[in-house]
Motif scaffolding. Structure first.
Motif, short mmCIF file in Angstrom:
data_model
loop_
_atom_site.label_atom_id
_atom_site.label_comp_id
_atom_site.label_asym_id
_atom_site.label_seq_id
_atom_site.Cartn_x
_atom_site.Cartn_y
_atom_site.Cartn_z
N TRP A 84 -8.53 0.12 -1.83
CA TRP A 84 -8.77 -0.35 -0.47
C TRP A 84 -9.30 0.83 0.32
N ALA B 82 -12.16 0.94 6.95
CA ALA B 82 -13.40 1.00 7.72
C ALA B 82 -13.98 2.40 7.79
N LEU C 128 5.46 -3.81 4.29
CA LEU C 128 5.37 -4.73 5.43
C LEU C 128 3.95 -4.84 5.97
N VAL D 159 0.79 -4.13 3.69
CA VAL D 159 -0.09 -4.68 2.64
C VAL D 159 0.67 -5.43 1.56
N ASP D 160 2.01 -5.43 1.65
CA ASP D 160 2.83 -6.20 0.70
C ASP D 160 2.51 -5.82 -0.74
N THR E 248 -13.74 -4.92 8.50
CA THR E 248 -12.30 -5.10 8.29
C THR E 248 -11.63 -5.29 9.64
N ILE F 154 -4.58 -9.55 8.08
CA ILE F 154 -5.61 -8.56 7.78
C ILE F 154 -6.74 -9.27 7.04
N ALA G 169 -10.68 -8.74 5.38
CA ALA G 169 -11.78 -7.85 4.99
C ALA G 169 -12.83 -8.69 4.29
N TRP H 226 -6.11 -10.75 3.43
CA TRP H 226 -5.31 -9.93 2.51
C TRP H 226 -3.97 -10.63 2.37
N ARG H 227 -3.64 -11.05 1.16
CA ARG H 227 -2.43 -11.84 0.98
C ARG H 227 -1.24 -11.01 0.48
N GLY H 228 -1.54 -9.92 -0.21
CA GLY H 228 -0.44 -9.11 -0.73
C GLY H 228 0.28 -9.81 -1.86
N GLY I 214 1.34 -8.06 6.50
CA GLY I 214 1.18 -8.25 7.94
C GLY I 214 2.48 -8.35 8.72
N LEU J 256 -1.52 -0.35 11.73
CA LEU J 256 -2.60 -1.12 11.10
C LEU J 256 -3.80 -0.24 10.78
N VAL J 257 -4.12 0.70 11.67
CA VAL J 257 -5.27 1.55 11.40
C VAL J 257 -4.92 2.61 10.36
N VAL K 71 -4.35 0.25 6.76
CA VAL K 71 -5.50 -0.44 6.18
C VAL K 71 -6.82 -0.03 6.83
N ASP K 72 -6.76 0.83 7.86
CA ASP K 72 -7.98 1.34 8.48
C ASP K 72 -8.91 0.21 8.93
N ALA K 73 -8.33 -0.72 9.70
CA ALA K 73 -9.15 -1.80 10.26
C ALA K 73 -10.15 -1.21 11.25
N ASP K 74 -11.38 -1.73 11.20
CA ASP K 74 -12.39 -1.38 12.20
C ASP K 74 -11.88 -1.67 13.59
#
Lengths: 308, 308
Positions: A146, A149, A231, A233-234, B125, B139, B141, B146-148, B154, B229-230, B233-236
Motif C-alpha cells: 500500500w 498518496a 483499527l 487497515v484491519d 486515495t 478508505i 483507493a 479497502w475492506r481489510g 476504518g 488516516l494520513v 494509509v496516506d489518503a490524498d
C-alpha cells in the motif's frame, strides 16, 4: 534469478531468489559510508553472491535494493538516507550500468514488509511494524504494498497517543515513536551498549525504576501501533521486525500483555483478538533483502506476465 | 439504471443513477422500525422513485443498500443494526424477490465513502470520516473500498489518543469517539435539542466553559482521526461527513486550527499539509445512497466488463 539487497546502517544483506521465490544464496558485508561507498557496497554485494554463494551472476535478471531513506516516487532516487551518509543518490544510474540489469529501489521498511508477507505465506492483509531507531510500518494486501498518496503511508510512529507524553524528535508530544523508538529509548537510558534496549530490559528485571518505565513505554507504544494498524487497515496479522525484536519473546510478552489490558477493558477490542494477531518476524529472516528481490522481479514485464 | 438507498435511523434517502453514474432521481422517506418495517421502507423507497421521481423502474438493474450495521462478509445479511431495531436480517432474501433485481448491502459508512469518492472526482486515495453518533471511516483507493481482513477497517473511532481521556462506550479510555462522537457529546451536554452539537458550539461562543471543553474535544478528536488516516494509509484527502458536519465551516475551522497546532510543533507534520487535505462533504450530498447504488452496479458482471 533475482537479487535483493538490504542496505543497513552498518551491514548489508544480499540474497538471490529463484523463480519460485526461494532463497538460493545469501551473503553479508559491511556497508560503506557516503554515496560512492554505498554504490560500491551494492556492486560488491551482488558480485559476492557469485564468489561466495556460488550464484551464476549471468542468470541474474534484476536487482532490488531496500535502503533506509525516502525514495522519490517512480524513480530509483534515494534522498535523506542519513544513516548512510547519503543526501541524494540515483541508484539505478549509479549501479545499473555496472551490473547490467534493471535496478529497483524501495524504502527498507516497505521492502521488509513485502519480504515478511512472502515469508508468512503470502496471503491476506499484513502490516509489518518495524521497531528500529524509529518506528514505521508497511502494509501489504494481496502481495501489493500500500503506497498511499504521497509517501506517508505506514508512518504510524508519528501518531500521538498521549498529549502529555514525551516530546518526540518530530516535535509533537506522545508519538508512538517517542515511546517505542530505539533511538529515543537509548537516548533516555543514556548508557552505551550494543543493544541498549536489552540493557533496559535487564535493568527492569533487576528492579531499576527508570528502566521499568522505559520498558513499559516501549510495550505501550508497540501495542498502540498494533491497535492503529488493525483499527485502520484491519490487517490479519501485524508482524514485528527490526533491531528491537532481537529481544524476541521478552518483547512480545510485554506487548501481548498491553494488548490484553485494552481487551479486558473493552468487549469491542476483545472481539478483535489482537493478542493472536501480533507476531515476531522469525529471528535472522532476511525480510528486507527478500522483499527487495521481489520488488526487482515485480517490475519485470515477463515476470509480471508469468505471475499473472 | 441503478438504485441506491441510505437507510438511516430516522429517514431513508433513495437515488437512481444512470450508466454514467449521474443522479437521475432522488426521494426521501421515513425509515420504519424493526426488520419488517425496514424491508418495507426499502421496497417502498424504490417504488417511490417511479411514482415521485419519474424513474422507469423496468430499467433498474440493481439495488444497493447502505445500512448502519455490520454486514456479514460476502452476504446481504445485516447484523446488529441497533438504530433500526434490526438484530439480524437477510436483505437480499427479504427485498430481492419483491424488487426482481439483485440486491447488495453495505455498511452505511463504507457506502458513503464510495459515494464521497465518486462525488470528489473518483481519483487517488480518499478517507471518508463519518462524524455521527459514532466515529468511523471508510478508505477508498482507485474506486475500491479497502475492506481489510475481518471487518474492522476504518474503525478509527476506537483508537485511544489519550490514556487519561474520558471513558469510551467501548470501555477504553480516550478513544477518538469518546471526544468526537455525537452520542457522547450529546450525553455529556445533557440538554435536549435537534442537533446538540450545534447547541454546544453556540454555548461555547457565548463563553460556557463546559461547552468550550466539549467543542475543543470534538476538534481534537477529529484532528487525531485525520492524522491517523494520513499517517497510516496516506489518503490524498480526508472528507468529513455525517450528522455533525451540518455545522459546516464552524467545525472545519476548529479542526484546521487543531491540525495547525501539530504542524506548528513539527516540521514533519507540517510537510504533510493536513490542513489542505481535510474537506467537508458538500451539504446535502447523498453520498451513502450514491455509494450504495455504485456497490449494486459493481457486482453486475456486465457492468464490471463495461467499466473495465
Amino acid at each position: 534469478m533475482r537479487v535483493g539487497l538490504d542496505v543497513g546502517g552498518t551491514k548489508t544483506e544480499v540474497v538471490a531468489i529463484d523463480a519460485d521465490g526461494v532463497i538460493a544464496g545469501r551473503v553479508r558485508m559491511a556497508t560503506g559510508w557516503g554515496p560512492d561507498a554505498v554504490t560500491r557496497t551494492i556492486v560488491d554485494g551482488v558480485r559476492a553472491l557469485g564468489a561466495e554463494a556460488g550464484i551464476d551472476l549471468a542468470a541474474v535478471r534484476s536487482v532490488g535494493v531496500g535502503i533506509p531513506g525516502q525514495i522519490e516516487p517512480g524513480s530509483a532516487r534515494v534522498v535523506h538516507a542519513v544513516n548512510l551518509g547519503v543526501d541524494e543518490l540515483d541508484l539505478a544510474a549509479a549501479v545499473g550500468p555496472q551490473l547490467g540489469v534493471p535496478v529497483r529501489v524501495e524504502n527498507d521498511v516497505k521492502a521488509a514488509a513485502l519480504g515478511a508477507f512472502a515469508l508468512h505465506g503470502g496471503a491476506g492483509t499484513m502490516a509489518y511494524l518495524n521497531l528500529g531507531t524509529g518506528v514505521a510500518a508497511g502494509i501489504v494486501a494481496g502481495g501489493e504494498l500500500w503506497r498511499g498518496a504521497r509517501g506517508a503511508a505506514g508512518e504510524v510512529g508519528h501518531i500521538s497517543v498521549d498529549p502529555n507524553g514525551p516530546v518526540c524528535r518530530c516535535g509533537q508530544r506522545g508519538c508512538i515513536e517517542a515511546f517505542a523508538g530505539g533511538g529515543v529509548i537509548a537516548e533516555r537510558w543514556g548508557r552505551s551498549g550494543a543493544l541498549p534496549v536489552r540493557d533496559v530490559f535487564d535493568a527492569a528485571d533487576a528492579g531499576d525504576a527508570g528502566a521499568i518505565e522505559l520498558r513499559r513505554g516501549l510495550a505501550r507504544g508497540v501495542a498502540a501501533a498494533v491497535r492503529v494498524l488493525v483499527l485502520t487497515v484491519d490487517a490479519d496479522v501485524v508482524v514485528l521486525g527490526g533491531g528491537i525484536t532481537a529481544l524476541g519473546d521478552r518483547l512480545l510478552v510485554d506487548v501481548v500483555s498491553e494488548l490484553g489490558a485494552s481487551a479486558e477493558a473493552s468487549a469491542f477490542m476483545r472481539s478483535l483478538r489482537l493478542e493472536d494477531r501480533v507476531e515476531l518476524l522469525p529471528a535472522g529472516s532476511p525480510a528486507a533483502a527478500l522483499g527487495a528481490a521481489l520488488i526487482g522481479a515485480a517490475h519485470d514485464p515477463e515476470e509480471a506476465l508469468a505471475h499473472g
